[in-house]
Design a protein around this motif. Structure first.
Motif, PDB file in Angstrom:
ATOM      1  N   MET A   1      -0.764  20.232  21.573  1.00  0.00           N
ATOM      2  CA  MET A   1      -1.745  20.302  20.490  1.00  0.00           C
ATOM      3  C   MET A   1      -2.256  18.898  20.099  1.00  0.00           C
ATOM      4  O   MET A   1      -3.433  18.705  19.863  1.00  0.00           O
ATOM      5  N   PHE A   2      -1.331  17.952  20.040  1.00  0.00           N
ATOM      6  CA  PHE A   2      -1.701  16.620  19.555  1.00  0.00           C
ATOM      7  C   PHE A   2      -2.228  15.722  20.669  1.00  0.00           C
ATOM      8  O   PHE A   2      -1.856  15.881  21.824  1.00  0.00           O
ATOM      9  N   ARG A  15     -11.814  -1.912  11.803  1.00  0.00           N
ATOM     10  CA  ARG A  15     -11.668  -2.117  13.249  1.00  0.00           C
ATOM     11  C   ARG A  15     -10.383  -2.901  13.550  1.00  0.00           C
ATOM     12  O   ARG A  15     -10.355  -3.818  14.386  1.00  0.00           O
ATOM     13  N   ILE A  16      -9.315  -2.528  12.798  1.00  0.00           N
ATOM     14  CA  ILE A  16      -8.008  -3.167  12.967  1.00  0.00           C
ATOM     15  C   ILE A  16      -6.958  -2.058  13.055  1.00  0.00           C
ATOM     16  O   ILE A  16      -7.058  -1.059  12.343  1.00  0.00           O
ATOM     17  N   GLY A  17      -5.943  -2.269  13.891  1.00  0.00           N
ATOM     18  CA  GLY A  17      -4.827  -1.321  13.919  1.00  0.00           C
ATOM     19  C   GLY A  17      -4.337  -1.046  15.322  1.00  0.00           C
ATOM     20  O   GLY A  17      -5.093  -1.146  16.294  1.00  0.00           O
ATOM     21  N   GLY A  18      -3.058  -0.681  15.417  1.00  0.00           N
ATOM     22  CA  GLY A  18      -2.453  -0.334  16.705  1.00  0.00           C
ATOM     23  C   GLY A  18      -2.688   1.134  17.040  1.00  0.00           C
ATOM     24  O   GLY A  18      -3.699   1.719  16.628  1.00  0.00           O
ATOM     25  N   LEU A  19      -1.740   1.716  17.746  1.00  0.00           N
ATOM     26  CA  LEU A  19      -1.906   3.100  18.210  1.00  0.00           C
ATOM     27  C   LEU A  19      -1.167   4.082  17.306  1.00  0.00           C
ATOM     28  O   LEU A  19      -0.067   3.793  16.826  1.00  0.00           O
ATOM     29  N   ALA A  20      -1.767   5.266  17.132  1.00  0.00           N
ATOM     30  CA  ALA A  20      -1.045   6.363  16.480  1.00  0.00           C
ATOM     31  C   ALA A  20      -0.322   7.104  17.592  1.00  0.00           C
ATOM     32  O   ALA A  20      -0.938   7.469  18.599  1.00  0.00           O
ATOM     33  N   LYS A  21       0.984   7.304  17.412  1.00  0.00           N
ATOM     34  CA  LYS A  21       1.752   7.971  18.474  1.00  0.00           C
ATOM     35  C   LYS A  21       1.181   9.373  18.729  1.00  0.00           C
ATOM     36  O   LYS A  21       0.989   9.778  19.871  1.00  0.00           O
ATOM     37  N   HIS A  22       0.910  10.102  17.640  1.00  0.00           N
ATOM     38  CA  HIS A  22       0.283  11.424  17.755  1.00  0.00           C
ATOM     39  C   HIS A  22      -0.919  11.458  16.809  1.00  0.00           C
ATOM     40  O   HIS A  22      -0.869  10.869  15.721  1.00  0.00           O
ATOM     41  N   ILE A  33      -2.138  23.771   8.938  1.00  0.00           N
ATOM     42  CA  ILE A  33      -0.789  24.272   8.632  1.00  0.00           C
ATOM     43  C   ILE A  33       0.084  24.248   9.903  1.00  0.00           C
ATOM     44  O   ILE A  33       1.230  23.791   9.867  1.00  0.00           O
ATOM     45  N   SER A  34      -0.485  24.696  11.034  1.00  0.00           N
ATOM     46  CA  SER A  34       0.308  24.707  12.282  1.00  0.00           C
ATOM     47  C   SER A  34       0.723  23.297  12.669  1.00  0.00           C
ATOM     48  O   SER A  34       1.867  23.067  13.108  1.00  0.00           O
ATOM     49  N   ALA A  35      -0.215  22.344  12.535  1.00  0.00           N
ATOM     50  CA  ALA A  35       0.094  20.952  12.910  1.00  0.00           C
ATOM     51  C   ALA A  35       1.219  20.407  12.037  1.00  0.00           C
ATOM     52  O   ALA A  35       2.147  19.757  12.539  1.00  0.00           O
ATOM     53  N   LEU A  67      -3.007  12.838  10.807  1.00  0.00           N
ATOM     54  CA  LEU A  67      -3.810  14.065  10.706  1.00  0.00           C
ATOM     55  C   LEU A  67      -5.106  13.741   9.989  1.00  0.00           C
ATOM     56  O   LEU A  67      -5.083  13.293   8.834  1.00  0.00           O
ATOM     57  N   LYS A  68      -6.205  13.957  10.682  1.00  0.00           N
ATOM     58  CA  LYS A  68      -7.503  13.634  10.083  1.00  0.00           C
ATOM     59  C   LYS A  68      -8.286  14.938   9.913  1.00  0.00           C
ATOM     60  O   LYS A  68      -8.836  15.476  10.886  1.00  0.00           O
ATOM     61  N   PRO A  69      -8.317  15.494   8.690  1.00  0.00           N
ATOM     62  CA  PRO A  69      -8.977  16.787   8.505  1.00  0.00           C
ATOM     63  C   PRO A  69     -10.451  16.741   8.918  1.00  0.00           C
ATOM     64  O   PRO A  69     -11.189  15.867   8.458  1.00  0.00           O
TER      65      PRO A  69
END
Ligand SMILES: Cc1cc2nc3c(=O)[nH]c(=O)nc-3n(C[C@H](O)[C@H](O)[C@H](O)COP(=O)(O)OP(=O)(O)OC[C@H]3O[C@@H](n4cnc5c(N)ncnc54)[C@H](O)[C@@H]3O)c2cc1C
Length: 306
Positions: A1-2, A15-22, A33-35, A67-69
């Motif tokens: 899913m992710f 425009r700054i930041g590393g990686l989101a694992k999921h 809700i499922s996520a 999680l970005k709605p």
């Protein structure tokens, strides 16, 4: 899913930041809700992201689920607007202009999403989100229960709300009460705010708005306020503009790595050349110590660290 190893740089106005694992963008309440159920089961830390216009993401990323709605519907029923948390404030303001509805003129040029604006009770030019809120539908990220709140129940305050104070619920849907007005008048009031922002803010570089809060003078003594009497403004209570303090401390145009105190508006630390989180943090530390040394005032961050 992710999705995995998603660059947060691409989801941040800085425009700054590393990686989101999921990473996941739920388009419906059920997907949301499922996520969350899956994240809770895997004991993953969860971060709810809006437009990323108020966040300094870590260079080392986020070791959990972002999680970005993407629930971004905008419905208009008479003077009521129903908007999804993921809708951009820009689109909501546009929709209100088209429908000839007054009440959101103050938000002309306000970046970010409805969800982020509700959580922080965003405001400008004397207006605030709370002025128009009728109800907010949210999701308790722990119990996965839907919560319906009226405006009082949202406990809005200056740049805060129950969603910020308790940090448990994700905003899903907001009902706003607006007022029938004249389309041209609304449009020109919105344009005025956008023009003001474009003139005063360094929009030519990636940024996250004001880095520090303005200084609330309500708890300061008359004697301590006196030297600043000429620059105190209402915000909505009396404050010393932090941009003034940074400027007087000689920080306009001072840079570190790829970050710089904007010469145009020093309370904006702008990303002039591939700045890292560390570059921005170095300038935040410098700003705090320079203002403390010159004025004895302790600055507090408005930007949040993730
Ligand atoms: C150029 C510029 C000018 C700005 N001017 C102003 C201004 O005049 N007034 C003002 O108040 N702010 C201003 N800001 C700051 C920022 O735009 C606002 O705070 C905005 O409301 C943040 O929304 P966002 O969607 O980008 O939130 P994000 O930056 O993505 O997130 C901010 C916080 O909100 C939370 N959040 C996001 N979505 C949700 C949700 N659905 N449910 C629960 N929590 C959520 C996040 O977890 C995070 O804690 C400015 C920023 C910039 C870049």
């Amino acid at each position: 899913m992710f999705m995995h190893n998603v660059s947060l740089k691409d989801h941040s106005s800085y425009r700054i930041g590393g990686l989101a694992k999921h990473f996941y963008e739920p388009k419906t309440e059920n997907e949301f809700i499922s996520a969350l159920a899956e994240a809770n089961e895997q004991k993953l830390p969860v971060f709810i992201l809006g437009g990323g216009t108020n966040i300094l993401f870590s260079d080392s990323g986020f070791d959990g689920l972002v999680l970005k709605p993407a629930i971004s519907t905008i419905e208009i029923h008479g003077e009521i607007m129903r908007v999804g948390a993921g809708a951009l404030m820009k689109d909501v303001v546009e929709a209100s202009i088209h429908a000839g509805l007054s009440g959101l003129e103050w938000a002309g040029g306000l970046p970010g999403t409805v969800g982020g604006a509700i959580r922080g009770n965003a405001g400008a030019f004397g207006g605030e989100m709370k002025d128009s809120v009728v109800t907010v539908r949210s999701l308790d990220t722990k119990s996965l229960k839907i919560v319906e709140r009226d405006a009082t129940d949202c406990r809005f305050g200056y740049r805060t709300s129950v969603f910020k104070e308790e940090g448990v619920e994700a905003v899903l849907l907001v009902e706003l009460q607006l007022k029938q007005g004249n389309r041209e008048t609304i449009q020109s009031a919105v344009n005025e705010k956008i023009n003001y922002r474009n003139e005063r803010h360094p929009m030519e570089y990636p940024n996250v708005g004001s880095i520090f809060k303005n200084v609330d003078v309500r708890s300061m003594s008359e004697k301590d306020i006196q030297p600043f009497a000429h620059i105190i403004k209402q915000d909505p209570f009396p404050v010393i503009p932090t941009a003034y303090l940074l400027s007087e401390a000689g920080l306009k145009g001072v840079s570190f790595g790829g970050a710089m105190f904007s010469p145009k508006h020093p309370n904006f630390i702008v990303n002039v050349l591939d700045a890292t989180e560390a570059d921005v943090r170095a300038l935040i530390t410098l700003g705090k110590s320079a203002v403390k040394e010159k004025f004895g005032i302790v600055l507090e961050e408005e930007v949040m660290y993730v």
